[in-house]
Design an enzyme around this catalytic site. Structure first.
Site, PDB file in Angstrom:
ATOM      1  N   HIS A  73       0.863  -1.179   0.000  1.00  0.00           N
ATOM      2  CA  HIS A  73       0.000   0.000   0.000  1.00  0.00           C
ATOM      3  C   HIS A  73       0.897   1.226   0.000  1.00  0.00           C
ATOM      4  CE1 HIS A  73      -3.143   2.819   0.665  1.00  0.00           C
ATOM      5  NE2 HIS A  73      -2.647   3.203   1.821  1.00  0.00           N
ATOM      6  N   ASP A 197      -7.556   1.586   2.536  1.00  0.00           N
ATOM      7  CA  ASP A 197      -7.121   2.520   3.577  1.00  0.00           C
ATOM      8  C   ASP A 197      -8.040   3.707   3.821  1.00  0.00           C
ATOM      9  OD1 ASP A 197      -5.421   3.356   5.609  1.00  0.00           O
ATOM     10  OD2 ASP A 197      -4.085   4.453   4.274  1.00  0.00           O
ATOM     11  N   HIS A 447      -6.185   9.709  -0.381  1.00  0.00           N
ATOM     12  CA  HIS A 447      -6.879   9.727   0.907  1.00  0.00           C
ATOM     13  C   HIS A 447      -6.076  10.365   2.037  1.00  0.00           C
ATOM     14  CE1 HIS A 447      -4.867   5.739   0.563  1.00  0.00           C
ATOM     15  NE2 HIS A 447      -4.547   5.968   1.820  1.00  0.00           N
TER      16      HIS A 447
END
Length: 1012
Positions: A73, A197, A447
């Site tokens: 990620h 996430d 994000h």
């Protein structure tokens, strides 16, 4: 971010090879000839999709199959900037280098044909790709073709879902998926959306994913109470019906909650960043642990399997910026798989395999079960009793506004590039390009970007990227306007109009104002420009004098406010009008500076009004007291003022503090900034204003223009004082006597409206532990309360957090400044450069009947998001585009779009090809008075004035598949069969839009000569 609570056919390849390597291009411009691009889309028929699933590994029937998904990620900015993460710079902040991760993963995949890996963030992958040799690119293409390197999600970033506008989400997904389509063809097309996430999940996001063609969606973060209930009820996987307007299964999306967020099971992390023990299978070694690890894994898998409905479960094997040494991960996973599967000979009923989200989804689909249906969303998210992630809805309000302004500017840039063609890219002002701003805007959707949850130096870098993108688009706009106007002037883009700074208008005795309207309908727009004192004459495109005012404003303690010139500009659809401004030699103020109005108990109430609205202010407090809709004869007492919550730094119940992510006030009742406001009144024929000063750091102007049906509340807050060692979270609150029964309504990413109920969740019985923070929801464009008869709607100019904490009340958080970190990984309090930030913004307030309200707030929100762009010129420029007469007014449309239709996208896509999106912006049953919720039919054949559409192809929402060739997996739900979808037909003369429908087209065009 890493803080997670424990708990191709030959023909297609030929087109790619003919085009050469993919290069950075402008405005989604492809390297492929249009014919090749259409061929790629046609080849992407359902068989190609089945072929993708056919590369999935073999599973075992009748036993538990554990799908291991190796992944990383990679935040596109968080603790480090995008470049620092990619190159591995500043590892003293966080050890992370994306280029090394991708190098290492490719090498590890080549070492063993059973290994698989997924990658998500195309902002990073595309940069890495451009640095590779042709030989390495072919190696990667082979891995993608074999399904061993799979792309999940495929957006430029993994976007936030609370602070993002749907238009920007679609743009960033289009950018990333376009790269994959150009580079890998249908082989690289993601089949699964992957948001592991983001801190809560919106219904509109799921609807968009479904319309993009995804077969399923997996996410990692889920409210701790919701997760507990879902595990008990075996509803960790279900079908999300993500629209109340679109007919199923258009917005249906199979959705799964990952068991461990996005991390590996405890004790099974074999990255260089982890400390778990590697698999030691030599029994002679004193460190031998193979049997213990195998037994542990079998127990973990069996326990997890109890909470899922099929004999397939998934485990994410990776986390933030992992796999920089991929061999370490894969070597241990190889051993684990071999050792666990060997236990089947001894009676084990667990089979482990390398897999991907798409292959896992494929097995769930083949199980042919009947799935439950979800209709609401996953906000707000909490990972503990006092840990509601609702603060980031409002964090870094200046960055949130800059992002929204940049979306506005990007659409203007895209439209003019499409209307003018190559002359916008290469012209008298140099080379203009929409790509830098398009990419910067895509990065901002990450994000930890628009959410306001990055470190300060990273937030500064996000703003830097936007600013660089603006420069390139300004050149493009200048070229396009020169082409359309027939003049080459020195154009000025006054970026600081929000703080009344524009050097040209403040110093020049004569200048021109070009105002471009990006909407598909006419707009009357009040232009406000800072000027020197004096009298000005303003003339419209036909040389007629139009009413204007110079308003002299009071000076605050901190800064002087220059006089402002006001005039109303009449703007054609998708076009511009040019107004000329000249200063009259004599000096005569057109409005005297307002004087303070003393507070006296016997003073009459102060009012501002036009033909539609009257606003009344309390003479004793200076606060807004009452709003009247004079058309509907609606009178509503409304008290509006500012309060602040004292931010928690932890207490006896919990050590949780308010921070960039978390909102946790010390007490339920906020404190007033002031119980009264000093007020000043401005009244001219073109504007009426009440200036309210609440404190040295909080003020507001309540403004009303002629003909407008809404009040404008322009608030200024900051720098928030913290000398008393109290962090503060500032709200604007509206109190009314409306009986709202605990209900209020917020938009979902700027589109459909969701009902919210105080202290309630639709799918489980809530144990409310934070009565304020636990009732906050994201507000992207509007929030409203209603008693079924009257409706009070407040529109925002950026994403904010909002709520209704008592009946008849509505509040929006406008700013926050905090002294303590919330322990979610940023390790930096939200102080905005230490000294705090001064922020200005607007709320637009509408009062109407509940039946008629949607017509007002839908059209007003559209105009707020895509506001006119003001450009100044000194005038007297040289002629340009010889042979065509000068032009002072222009429309890119031959006829206006109906009010229910929004031109979502008009952008360059390739040589003689444009991307076009049209949207029905009303929901089913939302408006009956003007019939704006009814289906609407358009004729696109001769709609645009500067080009002719020679061919029209309809695609999915992100334009990576032809609509007629696209197919999605089908799911059976417990609500019964979904309606049979009608056969697809495309007639450019009859394009029908159903409520809330977005239709996307690739149009081959021929531009016309620009003439008068």
């Amino acid at each position: 971010m890493g803080a997670y609570a424990p708990a191709a056919g030959v023909s297609a390849r030929g087109c790619l090879d003919a085009a050469g390597p993919w290069t950075i291009s402008r405005a989604l411009r492809p390297p492929l000839p249009p014919l090749c691009f259409f061929l790629l889309l046609l080849l992407a028929a359902p068989c190609a999709r089945a072929g993708g699933y056919e590369t999935c590994p073999t599973v075992q029937p009748n036993i538990l199959n554990v799908h291991l998904v190796p992944h990383t990620h990679d935040d596109v900015g968080w603790l480090k900037t995008v470049d620092q993460y990619f190159y591995g710079i500043k590892n003293d902040i966080q050890h992370a280098g994306v280029q090394y991760i991708l190098d290492s993963v490719i090498s590890a995949l080549l070492a063993d044909p059973t290994r698989r890996f997924i990658y998500v963030e195309i902002a990073f992958f595309s940069r890495w790709w451009h640095q590779q040799t042709n030989a390495m690119r072919e190696v990667v293409r082979d891995l993608v073709r074999q399904g061993r390197l799979e792309f999940a999600n495929g957006g430029w970033v993994m976007n936030d879902e609370a602070a993002t506008h749907y238009g920007a989400i679609v743009d960033q997904m289009t950018l990333g998926l376009r790269f994959l389509e150009d580079t890998f063809g249908s082989d690289g097309r993601p089949r699964v959306a992957w948001h592991i996430d983001p801190f809560g999940h919106s219904r509109e996001q799921a609807s968009l994913f479904a319309q993009m063609g995804f077969d399923g969606f997996f996410f990692g973060r889920l409210d701790y109470q919701d997760k507990r209930v879902r595990m008990q009820k075996l509803e960790m996987e279900q079908v999300w019906r993500a629209s109340a307007s679109l007919k199923p299964p258009t917005a249906d999306l199979f959705t799964g909650v990952l068991p461990n967020g996005y991390n590996p099971p405890m004790n099974l992390c074999w990255d260089v960043l982890c400390v778990d023990q590697p698999v030691v299978e030599d029994p002679r070694s004193p460190e031998y642990n193979a049997k213990e690890l195998v037994d542990y894994f079998l127990n973990v898998a069996t326990a997890q399997g109890r909470h899922y409905r099929t004999n397939h479960i998934v485990m994410t094997m990776g986390s933030d910026f992992q796999y920089e040494n991929a061999n370490m991960w894969f070597k241990n996973l190889d051993k684990l798989i071999r050792l666990v599967n060997a236990q089947q000979a001894k009676g084990s009923s667990v089979h482990v395999l390398y897999s991907t989200p798409a292959c896992y989804l494929w097995e769930l689909n083949k199980a042919n079960l009947t799935w439950s249906v979800k209709h609401d969303d996953f906000f707000p998210y909490a990972d503990g009793p006092h840990q509601f992630w609702t603060g980031y809805f409002s964090s870094r309000p200046a960055l949130k506004r800059y992002e929204r302004l940049s979306y506005n500017f990007l659409q203007v840039c895209n439209q003019l590039e499409a209307l003018v063609g190559l002359a916008a890219n290469v012209g008298p002002y140099g080379s203009g390009d929409s790509a830098p701003l398009n990419k910067a805007m895509a990065v901002l959707q990450h994000h930890d970007a628009v959410s306001g949850t990055s470190r300060q130096h990273v937030a500064d870098d996000y703003a830097r990227q936007l600013a660089a993108g603006w420069v390139s688009c300004e050149v493009l706009l200048s070229n396009a306007l020169a082409r359309l106007r027939g003049f080459k002037d020195h154009l000025t883009f006054c970026r600081q109009l929000n703080i009344s700074i524009c050097p040209l208008s403040q110093t020049a005795a004569r200048f021109q104002v070009i105002v471009y309207n990006p909407l598909g309908r006419k707009v009357n727009w009040m232009v406000r420009l800072p000027v020197s004192e004096g009298v000005f004459v303003v003339k419209d495109p036909n040389g007629r004098t139009v009413p204007s005012d110079v308003v002299i404003y009071p000076s605050s303690d901190s800064q002087a406010h220059p006089p402002e010139l006001l005039f109303s500009a009449s703007l054609p659809a998708l076009g511009f009008s040019t107004y000329s401004v000249a200063q009259v030699p004599r000096w005569k103020p057109q409005a005297r500076a307002p004087q303070p109005i003393p507070r006296r108990s016997w003073s009459p109430a102060l009012t501002i009004e036009n033909e539609h609205i009257r606003a009344t202010f309390d003479p004793d407090t200076g606060l807004l007291m009452e709003i009247m809709n004079m058309n509907q004869r609606l009178l509503l007492p409304v008290r509006q003022t500012f309060f602040w919550y004292n931010a928690s730094i932890g207490d006896n119940e919990s050590d949780q503090a308010s921070g960039a992510y978390i909102f946790r006030p010390n007490q339920q009742k906020p404190l007033p900034v002031s119980r009264w406001a000093q007020i000043r009144l401005v009244k001219t024929p073109l504007v009426q204003e009440v200036h309210q000063n609440f404190s040295a750091w909080c003020s507001q102007v309540v403004r009303l223009y002629p003909g407008r049906r809404h009040l404008e509340l322009e608030w200024s807050v900051g720098p928030i004082p913290v000398g008393d060692t109290w962090g503060k979270e500032v709200i604007s609150r509206f109190d009314t006597p409306l009986e709202t029964k605990g209900r209020f309504y917020t938009d979902s990413n700027g589109r459909e409206i969701l009902e919210r109920r105080r202290d309630y969740r639709p799918t489980w019985k809530l144990n409310q532990t934070e009565p304020v923070a636990g009732n906050y929801y994201p507000v992207n464009t509007r929030i409203y309360i209603t008693d079924g008869k009257m409706q009070l709607t407040v529109l925002t100019d950026r994403s904010q957090g909002g709520s209704s904490l008592r009946d008849g009340s509505l509040e929006l958080m406008v700013h926050r400044r905090l002294l303590k970190d919330d322990e979610r990984g940023v390790s930096e309090p939200l102080m905005e450069n230490g000294s705090g930030a001064w922020v200005r913004g607007r709320h637009l307030v509408l009062l109407d009947t509940a039946q008629a309200a949607a017509a007002g707030h839908r059209l007003l929100a559209e105009q707020e998001v895509l506001a006119p762009q003001v450009v100044l010129a000194p005038g007297g420029g040289a002629a340009y585009n010889l042979g065509a007469p000068p032009r002072t007014q222009f429309s890119g449309l031959r006829r206006e779009l109906p009010p229910s239709v929004h031109l979502l996208t008009l952008a360059s896509w390739g040589p003689e090809m444009l991307l076009l999106r049209l949207e029905h912006q009303f929901a089913v049953g939302e408006d009956s008075g003007r019939n704006l919720s009814a289906p609407v039919t358009l004729n696109l054949r001769d709609l645009f004035s500067t080009f002719t559409i020679t061919r029209l192809q309809e695609t999915t929402l992100v334009a990576n598949q032809l609509r007629e060739a696209a197919s999605r997996l089908k799911w059976t739900t417990n609500t019964g069969p979904t309606p049979h979808q009608t056969p697809y037909q495309l007639d450019p003369a009859n394009i029908t839009l159903e409520p809330m429908e977005i239709r996307t087209f690739l149009a081959s065009v021929q531009w016309k000569e620009v003439d008068g």
